[in-house]
Scaffold this active site. Structure first.
Site, PDB file in Angstrom:
ATOM      1  N   THR A  56       1.587  -5.022 -10.405  1.00 54.00           N
ATOM      2  CA  THR A  56       1.902  -5.684 -11.277  1.00 54.00           C
ATOM      3  C   THR A  56       1.854  -4.984 -12.882  1.00 54.00           C
ATOM      4  O   THR A  56       1.426  -4.022 -12.950  1.00 54.00           O
ATOM      5  CB  THR A  56       0.915  -6.988 -11.887  1.00 54.00           C
ATOM      6  OG1 THR A  56       0.621  -7.871 -10.536  1.00 54.00           O
ATOM      7  CG2 THR A  56       1.304  -7.923 -12.947  1.00 54.00           C
ATOM      8  N   ASP A  79      -1.176 -14.526  -2.255  1.00 58.72           N
ATOM      9  CA  ASP A  79      -2.158 -15.054  -3.114  1.00 58.72           C
ATOM     10  C   ASP A  79      -2.546 -16.524  -2.713  1.00 58.72           C
ATOM     11  O   ASP A  79      -3.689 -17.085  -3.563  1.00 58.72           O
ATOM     12  CB  ASP A  79      -1.536 -15.150  -4.634  1.00 58.72           C
ATOM     13  CG  ASP A  79      -1.553 -13.662  -5.324  1.00 58.72           C
ATOM     14  OD1 ASP A  79      -2.224 -12.908  -4.833  1.00 58.72           O
ATOM     15  OD2 ASP A  79      -0.937 -13.759  -6.322  1.00 58.72           O
ATOM     16  N   GLU A  83       4.120 -12.276  -2.638  1.00 57.47           N
ATOM     17  CA  GLU A  83       3.069 -13.062  -3.559  1.00 57.47           C
ATOM     18  C   GLU A  83       2.448 -14.288  -2.763  1.00 57.47           C
ATOM     19  O   GLU A  83       1.308 -14.744  -3.122  1.00 57.47           O
ATOM     20  CB  GLU A  83       3.931 -13.863  -4.481  1.00 57.47           C
ATOM     21  CG  GLU A  83       3.404 -14.109  -5.783  1.00 57.47           C
ATOM     22  CD  GLU A  83       3.231 -12.480  -6.645  1.00 57.47           C
ATOM     23  OE1 GLU A  83       2.043 -12.250  -7.057  1.00 57.47           O
ATOM     24  OE2 GLU A  83       4.096 -11.910  -6.867  1.00 57.47           O
TER      25      GLU A  83
HETATM   26  N1  GLU Z   1      -0.395 -11.448  -7.571  1.00 56.09           N
HETATM   27  C1  GLU Z   1      -1.172 -11.613  -8.574  1.00 56.09           C
HETATM   28  C2  GLU Z   1      -1.408 -12.658  -9.332  1.00 56.09           C
HETATM   29  O1  GLU Z   1      -0.507 -13.200  -9.571  1.00 56.09           O
HETATM   30  C3  GLU Z   1      -1.236 -10.454  -9.544  1.00 56.09           C
HETATM   31  C4  GLU Z   1      -1.085  -8.968  -8.569  1.00 56.09           C
HETATM   32  C5  GLU Z   1      -1.726  -7.837  -9.413  1.00 56.09           C
HETATM   33  O2  GLU Z   1      -2.027  -7.968 -10.647  1.00 56.09           O
HETATM   34  O3  GLU Z   1      -2.178  -6.925  -8.764  1.00 56.09           O
HETATM   35  O4  GLU Z   1      -2.485 -12.789  -9.803  1.00 56.09           O
END
Ligand code: GLU
Length: 595
Positions: free
Chosen positions: A412, A454, A451
């Protein structure tokens, strides 16, 4: 771990890119004016500001501002550049959350550009023969790919609040993709960390492992396929990714991952279909809001848990009695409030299209009081703590059961922009893991997200998990782009990467700045700790643990937590843009007119 930063030292290359951009010479060597490959983590001045992890992205964003673009234009231009220079952390194969302060109306708006699950995805999608599939298998798969939200987010933001169209906003990034950027150690490290899986896909190894190995430090990295993809989006708008040939390429890549014939990797195909892409919509959401120490704190509502969890923790801190608190008690409160807020996040927050999220209650003073009275100034709570009961004002100080975290990645990127008119953007975007699902769409120059990892793979909440997969559902995020207003005017905008540590990083920066009296550069630089309702606190090596250990907190090391960027609006009207001094190699802050 990590999104990154590239220390680009080829002044000539930067100059060439800047000239190609339209003749604004790189403001080399002037502090606060990235463009010569040097990165400055702090810049003060006027006329607008950009803070990102990367010197090229900051320079492209500042260039847009200098030419009269606004904060939204600059945010999209910088984000598109990060898609080139930070391809393992963000890009058009992923999603994110865009928070915008509209100065003319004095309002905060947000866009939920989160990826969605395919319509064929059911709650047991990550379970085989009664057993959750190994997390690592899910990461590198077609199964974990959600419909990308980023191109639609850019278009939505520009259509509503920008002055540029997508074509103009992509121009700088397209040039960087075509002309190239200079590879630094972080890019090499991130490539090397991914090389085992990249090598299993011809498309990924052709792009990121030229001659079978990561590119060398100091070499120029070009991505002509991505430049052509950006050209396609420039010509046809975001639709070009959601229908037509590019959409078909994405669907084929997900359904038949282009894994090498003799690969030993088990790469599960995904469920994504053309109809899923065609059906994708961004969502405009009312921001979360809490007041803290007389300020108004706005954040991202579900499908992200960022706004509600940061907000609930701040409310808990404000509801604590017995202050004023010294540094130890302030940090004790910070750790306890985040554990309590995480218990509630895990139990109650998911995609609001699928679960009834008690958002007003989660950000209420009543719940905060119920939770704050659990904090004992002399002793740390035993973790994990049970979730509270939002909306039940009689449920004081109750704690029994157990909550647990979902799966969160480490990648991210976050960027922050402001313009001369006082508009501000805090934008966090991701492809989830560093390197996403590891699969470049053949011929298109970008990685797909993973994603959907998650989601909770199986129920973690005693039959009440709000974050199980579902058809068209958005997995719960932790991204927390945050906007703080003082008397209706911007005071601070910030955010960070780091999976679920995003929430605690944003919270800790706010506590450092607002309660411990640090200035913004110190608030960001200070060693971090993260308590997400787990037995031990993770802390960076420099975090002072002794007094907190005496209260019963236990610690495990985490070498690096988060990589924030922020902009503060100073009392004299000038802008203070701040990025990380060292984490992930340090970020790049710049202003239009330096002081
Ligand atoms: N997929 C994560 C989220 O949406 C973010 C991934 C990350 O920051 O490493 O919370």
């Amino acid at each position: 771990m990590g999104s990154s930063r590239r220390s680009r030292s080829l002044v000539a290359l930067a100059a060439a890119v800047a000239l190609a951009l339209g003749g604004v010479a790189p403001a080399a060597a002037r502090p606060g004016h990235p463009g010569n490959g040097e990165k400055t983590p702090v810049a003060t001045g006027a006329g607008g500001a950009v803070s990102t992890v990367d010197a090229d992205a900051t320079r492209v964003g500042l260039d847009v501002l200098r030419r009269g673009g606004n904060a939204v234009d600059a945010a999209v231009a910088a984000a598109a550049t990060l898609g080139v220079t930070e391809p393992y952390s963000s890009g058009i194969g992923g999603g994110g959350y865009f928070v915008y302060y509209d100065a003319a109306r004095g309002q905060v708006h947000t866009i939920d550009g989160r990826e969605t699950a395919p319509r064929a995805m059911q709650s047991d999608a990550f379970v085989e023969e009664g057993v959750p599939i190994p997390f690592a298998d899910a990461v590198t798969s077609g199964l974990s790919v959600g419909v990308p939200g980023t191109p639609r987010t850019w278009e939505t933001a520009l259509d509503r609040w920008g002055t540029l169209d997508l074509r103009s906003a992509l121009r700088g990034a397209t040039r960087v993709a075509r002309v190239g950027f200079v590879v630094d150690q972080t890019f090499v490290d991130q490539t090397a960390a991914n090389s085992a899986r990249f090598s299993q896909f011809r498309s990924s190894s052709d792009l990121f492992l030229p001659r079978g190995a990561p590119p060398a430090v100091g070499s120029v990295f070009r991505n002509r396929d991505l430049a052509a993809t950006y050209d396609l989006l420039a010509r046809h708008g975001a639709d070009a990714l959601y229908s037509g040939r590019l959409a078909r390429d994405i669907v084929r890549t997900v359904q038949e991952p282009p894994v090498r014939r003799h690969s030993t990797l088990v790469v599960r195909p995904g469920l994504l279909e053309l109809g899923d892409l065609a059906a994708y919509r961004t969502r405009l959401r009312t921001p979360t809001h809490v007041s803290y120490r007389g300020l108004d704190v706005y954040g991202m509502a579900p499908s992200s848990s960022g706004g509600s969890t940061v907000g609930e923790a701040l409310n808990i801190l404000e509801a604590r009695t017995g202050g004023p608190f010294d540094t130890t008690q302030t940090l004790h409160g910070y750790l306890e409030a985040s554990a309590l807020a995480f218990a509630d996040r895990n139990r109650y927050v998911g995609d609001p299209a699928f679960v009834d999220v008690p958002l007003a209650e989660l950000t209420s003073d009543e719940l905060a009081a119920q939770r704050a009275c659990l904090i004992d100034p002399t002793r740390a709570l035993t973790k994990p703590v049970a979730p509270g009961v939002p909306g039940d004002d009689d449920e004081a100080c109750a704690t029994t059961a157990v909550g647990s975290q979902g799966n969160d990645g480490q990648s991210t990127t976050h960027l922050t922009t402001a313009d001369r008119w006082g508009n501000v953007v805090a934008y966090t975007l991701t492809i989830e893991s560093t390197g996403g699902n590891g699969i470049v769409v053949p011929g298109r120059g970008f990685l797909l997200n993973n994603e959907l990892t998650d989601f909770s793979f199986t129920d973690t909440q005693g039959g009440q998990d709000p974050n199980l997969p579902g058809p068209g559902k958005r997995p719960r995020s932790s991204m927390a782009p945050t906007m703080v207003l003082a008397d209706g005017s911007p005071f601070l905008a910030l955010g960070s990467p780091g999976g679920s540590t995003i929430i605690t990083t944003v919270l800790q920066i706010l506590v450092n700045r607002l309660d411990l009296g640090m200035d913004l550069p110190d608030a960001i630089a200070a060693p971090r700790a993260t308590q997400r309702n787990t037995a031990a606190v993770q802390a960076e090596p420099g975090f002072d643990r002794t007094a907190l250990q005496a209260l019963g907190h236990t610690f495990v090391d985490n070498p690096e937590i988060g990589a924030a960027t922020a902009i503060e609006f100073l009392p004299d009207g000038s802008l203070l843009a701040v990025a990380e001094p060292t984490r992930r190699g340090g970020g790049s802050a710049g202003v239009v007119r330096g002081r």
